[in-house]
Structures are given as structure tokens and as C-alpha cells.
Design a protein around this motif. Sequence first.
Motif, PDB file in Angstrom:
ATOM      1  N   VAL A   1       0.838  -1.195   0.000  1.00  0.00           N
ATOM      2  CA  VAL A   1       0.000   0.000   0.000  1.00  0.00           C
ATOM      3  C   VAL A   1       0.875   1.249   0.000  1.00  0.00           C
ATOM      4  O   VAL A   1       0.584   2.213  -0.707  1.00  0.00           O
ATOM      5  CB  VAL A   1      -0.963   0.000   1.213  1.00  0.00           C
ATOM      6  N   LEU A   2       1.946   1.239   0.787  1.00  0.00           N
ATOM      7  CA  LEU A   2       2.821   2.409   0.836  1.00  0.00           C
ATOM      8  C   LEU A   2       3.499   2.663  -0.498  1.00  0.00           C
ATOM      9  O   LEU A   2       3.577   3.804  -0.952  1.00  0.00           O
ATOM     10  CB  LEU A   2       3.870   2.238   1.938  1.00  0.00           C
ATOM     11  N   ILE A   3       3.976   1.604  -1.137  1.00  0.00           N
ATOM     12  CA  ILE A   3       4.627   1.773  -2.437  1.00  0.00           C
ATOM     13  C   ILE A   3       3.620   2.240  -3.482  1.00  0.00           C
ATOM     14  O   ILE A   3       3.900   3.119  -4.291  1.00  0.00           O
ATOM     15  CB  ILE A   3       5.327   0.468  -2.864  1.00  0.00           C
ATOM     16  N   GLY A   4       2.429   1.661  -3.478  1.00  0.00           N
ATOM     17  CA  GLY A   4       1.385   2.082  -4.413  1.00  0.00           C
ATOM     18  C   GLY A   4       0.983   3.530  -4.209  1.00  0.00           C
ATOM     19  O   GLY A   4       0.709   4.256  -5.168  1.00  0.00           O
ATOM     20  N   SER A   5       0.980   3.986  -2.971  1.00  0.00           N
ATOM     21  CA  SER A   5       0.604   5.370  -2.665  1.00  0.00           C
ATOM     22  C   SER A   5       1.624   6.374  -3.173  1.00  0.00           C
ATOM     23  O   SER A   5       1.284   7.532  -3.401  1.00  0.00           O
ATOM     24  CB  SER A   5       0.422   5.541  -1.163  1.00  0.00           C
ATOM     25  N   VAL A   6       2.851   5.937  -3.328  1.00  0.00           N
ATOM     26  CA  VAL A   6       3.882   6.828  -3.868  1.00  0.00           C
ATOM     27  C   VAL A   6       3.592   7.135  -5.337  1.00  0.00           C
ATOM     28  O   VAL A   6       3.787   8.258  -5.800  1.00  0.00           O
ATOM     29  CB  VAL A   6       5.284   6.198  -3.704  1.00  0.00           C
ATOM     30  N   PHE A   7       3.091   6.155  -6.068  1.00  0.00           N
ATOM     31  CA  PHE A   7       2.898   6.310  -7.505  1.00  0.00           C
ATOM     32  C   PHE A   7       1.473   6.654  -7.933  1.00  0.00           C
ATOM     33  O   PHE A   7       1.267   7.243  -8.985  1.00  0.00           O
ATOM     34  CB  PHE A   7       3.329   5.018  -8.224  1.00  0.00           C
ATOM     35  N   ILE A   8       0.492   6.289  -7.122  1.00  0.00           N
ATOM     36  CA  ILE A   8      -0.911   6.484  -7.497  1.00  0.00           C
ATOM     37  C   ILE A   8      -1.630   7.248  -6.392  1.00  0.00           C
ATOM     38  O   ILE A   8      -1.582   6.858  -5.224  1.00  0.00           O
ATOM     39  CB  ILE A   8      -1.613   5.129  -7.746  1.00  0.00           C
ATOM     40  N   ASP A   9      -2.293   8.337  -6.768  1.00  0.00           N
ATOM     41  CA  ASP A   9      -3.054   9.150  -5.822  1.00  0.00           C
ATOM     42  C   ASP A   9      -4.217   8.337  -5.255  1.00  0.00           C
ATOM     43  O   ASP A   9      -4.961   7.703  -6.003  1.00  0.00           O
ATOM     44  CB  ASP A   9      -3.583  10.397  -6.541  1.00  0.00           C
ATOM     45  N   ARG A  10      -4.349   8.341  -3.921  1.00  0.00           N
ATOM     46  CA  ARG A  10      -5.421   7.642  -3.220  1.00  0.00           C
ATOM     47  C   ARG A  10      -5.438   6.141  -3.564  1.00  0.00           C
ATOM     48  O   ARG A  10      -6.470   5.545  -3.800  1.00  0.00           O
ATOM     49  CB  ARG A  10      -6.767   8.287  -3.523  1.00  0.00           C
ATOM     50  N   PHE A  11      -4.270   5.521  -3.596  1.00  0.00           N
ATOM     51  CA  PHE A  11      -4.131   4.113  -3.958  1.00  0.00           C
ATOM     52  C   PHE A  11      -5.014   3.205  -3.108  1.00  0.00           C
ATOM     53  O   PHE A  11      -5.742   2.363  -3.630  1.00  0.00           O
ATOM     54  CB  PHE A  11      -2.661   3.675  -3.841  1.00  0.00           C
ATOM     55  N   PHE A  12      -4.950   3.353  -1.787  1.00  0.00           N
ATOM     56  CA  PHE A  12      -5.734   2.491  -0.906  1.00  0.00           C
ATOM     57  C   PHE A  12      -7.226   2.659  -1.158  1.00  0.00           C
ATOM     58  O   PHE A  12      -7.962   1.670  -1.252  1.00  0.00           O
ATOM     59  CB  PHE A  12      -5.412   2.784   0.567  1.00  0.00           C
ATOM     60  N   CYS A  13      -7.681   3.892  -1.293  1.00  0.00           N
ATOM     61  CA  CYS A  13      -9.112   4.146  -1.510  1.00  0.00           C
ATOM     62  C   CYS A  13      -9.603   3.544  -2.824  1.00  0.00           C
ATOM     63  O   CYS A  13     -10.715   3.030  -2.900  1.00  0.00           O
ATOM     64  CB  CYS A  13      -9.377   5.647  -1.510  1.00  0.00           C
ATOM     65  N   LYS A  14      -8.779   3.620  -3.851  1.00  0.00           N
ATOM     66  CA  LYS A  14      -9.190   3.148  -5.171  1.00  0.00           C
ATOM     67  C   LYS A  14      -9.129   1.629  -5.332  1.00  0.00           C
ATOM     68  O   LYS A  14      -9.955   1.045  -6.020  1.00  0.00           O
ATOM     69  CB  LYS A  14      -8.315   3.787  -6.248  1.00  0.00           C
ATOM     70  N   TYR A  15      -8.120   0.995  -4.707  1.00  0.00           N
ATOM     71  CA  TYR A  15      -7.864  -0.405  -5.026  1.00  0.00           C
ATOM     72  C   TYR A  15      -7.946  -1.383  -3.863  1.00  0.00           C
ATOM     73  O   TYR A  15      -8.063  -2.582  -4.098  1.00  0.00           O
ATOM     74  CB  TYR A  15      -6.486  -0.535  -5.682  1.00  0.00           C
ATOM     75  N   ALA A  16      -7.870  -0.937  -2.613  1.00  0.00           N
ATOM     76  CA  ALA A  16      -7.799  -1.883  -1.510  1.00  0.00           C
ATOM     77  C   ALA A  16      -8.885  -1.714  -0.455  1.00  0.00           C
ATOM     78  O   ALA A  16      -9.136  -2.626   0.318  1.00  0.00           O
ATOM     79  CB  ALA A  16      -6.424  -1.781  -0.832  1.00  0.00           C
ATOM     80  N   CYS A  17      -9.552  -0.596  -0.416  1.00  0.00           N
ATOM     81  CA  CYS A  17     -10.522  -0.324   0.641  1.00  0.00           C
ATOM     82  C   CYS A  17     -11.853  -1.041   0.362  1.00  0.00           C
ATOM     83  O   CYS A  17     -12.497  -0.799  -0.663  1.00  0.00           O
ATOM     84  CB  CYS A  17     -10.759   1.167   0.760  1.00  0.00           C
ATOM     85  N   PRO A  18     -12.302  -1.923   1.264  1.00  0.00           N
ATOM     86  CA  PRO A  18     -13.580  -2.607   1.040  1.00  0.00           C
ATOM     87  C   PRO A  18     -14.773  -1.650   1.107  1.00  0.00           C
ATOM     88  O   PRO A  18     -15.742  -1.820   0.364  1.00  0.00           O
ATOM     89  CB  PRO A  18     -13.640  -3.649   2.156  1.00  0.00           C
ATOM     90  N   LEU A  19     -14.689  -0.644   1.938  1.00  0.00           N
ATOM     91  CA  LEU A  19     -15.770   0.343   2.003  1.00  0.00           C
ATOM     92  C   LEU A  19     -15.849   1.128   0.695  1.00  0.00           C
ATOM     93  O   LEU A  19     -16.938   1.437   0.207  1.00  0.00           O
ATOM     94  CB  LEU A  19     -15.573   1.292   3.185  1.00  0.00           C
ATOM     95  N   GLY A  20     -14.694   1.418   0.104  1.00  0.00           N
ATOM     96  CA  GLY A  20     -14.672   2.108  -1.180  1.00  0.00           C
ATOM     97  C   GLY A  20     -15.364   1.307  -2.274  1.00  0.00           C
ATOM     98  O   GLY A  20     -16.032   1.865  -3.139  1.00  0.00           O
ATOM     99  N   ALA A  21     -15.208  -0.002  -2.241  1.00  0.00           N
ATOM    100  CA  ALA A  21     -15.870  -0.863  -3.237  1.00  0.00           C
ATOM    101  C   ALA A  21     -17.387  -0.797  -3.085  1.00  0.00           C
ATOM    102  O   ALA A  21     -18.120  -0.677  -4.072  1.00  0.00           O
ATOM    103  CB  ALA A  21     -15.381  -2.300  -3.091  1.00  0.00           C
ATOM    104  N   VAL A  22     -17.857  -0.856  -1.856  1.00  0.00           N
ATOM    105  CA  VAL A  22     -19.305  -0.786  -1.601  1.00  0.00           C
ATOM    106  C   VAL A  22     -19.852   0.580  -2.004  1.00  0.00           C
ATOM    107  O   VAL A  22     -20.885   0.678  -2.669  1.00  0.00           O
ATOM    108  CB  VAL A  22     -19.611  -1.087  -0.120  1.00  0.00           C
ATOM    109  N   LEU A  23     -19.138   1.641  -1.634  1.00  0.00           N
ATOM    110  CA  LEU A  23     -19.596   2.988  -1.984  1.00  0.00           C
ATOM    111  C   LEU A  23     -19.549   3.225  -3.491  1.00  0.00           C
ATOM    112  O   LEU A  23     -20.387   3.932  -4.036  1.00  0.00           O
ATOM    113  CB  LEU A  23     -18.762   4.034  -1.252  1.00  0.00           C
TER     114      LEU A  23
END
Length: 84
Positions: free
Chosen positions: A1-23
Motif C-alpha cells: 500500500v505504501l509503495i502504491g501510494s507513492v505512484f498512485i493518488d489515493r491508492f488504498f481508496c481506489k484499489y484496496a478499501c472494502p468500504l470504497g468498493a461498496v460505496l
Amino acid sequence: VLIGSVFIDRFFCKYACPLGAVLGITSKIGLTKIKLNEKTCTKCGLCSRVCPANIKVTAHSYVKSAECISCNKCVEKCPKKSKH
């Protein structure tokens, strides 16, 4: 997640957050959408600049992005009240 966040804005929210998927799913099928009044819109881009999800709000007549969190900052900042 930390490495992805360096390259992609809001990486966790877009690709890993289960609440984000539901929303994301509920925003696609939700009853409320942010709509652009093309007659009064001056295409100033202020709505796109204040969007915390980095959505190009002025590029669409309806905001249909699954990343929209319905914060209504674009609606509040519009000088012509072209969004509702």
C-alpha cells in the motif's frame, strides 16, 4: 500500500478499501447524481479543482464516476450554481 501510494493518488481508496468498493457500487446505482446545467456553466473548472476525488466534473453532464463520494464540494463552489 505504501509503495502504491507513492505512484498512485489515493491508492488504498481506489484499489484496496472494502468500504470504497461498496460505496463505488452504490454511487453507480444511487438515485442522486450531480448534474451540470450546461446553459449556465462557464466551464471555469473550479468544480474540478475542488473535487477531493480528482474527478473532471466539467467534462460530463452527469457525474457518474464510482469514485464520487457525494461530498457536494463542486456544487458549493460553483459561482453560477450550475451544478445540482
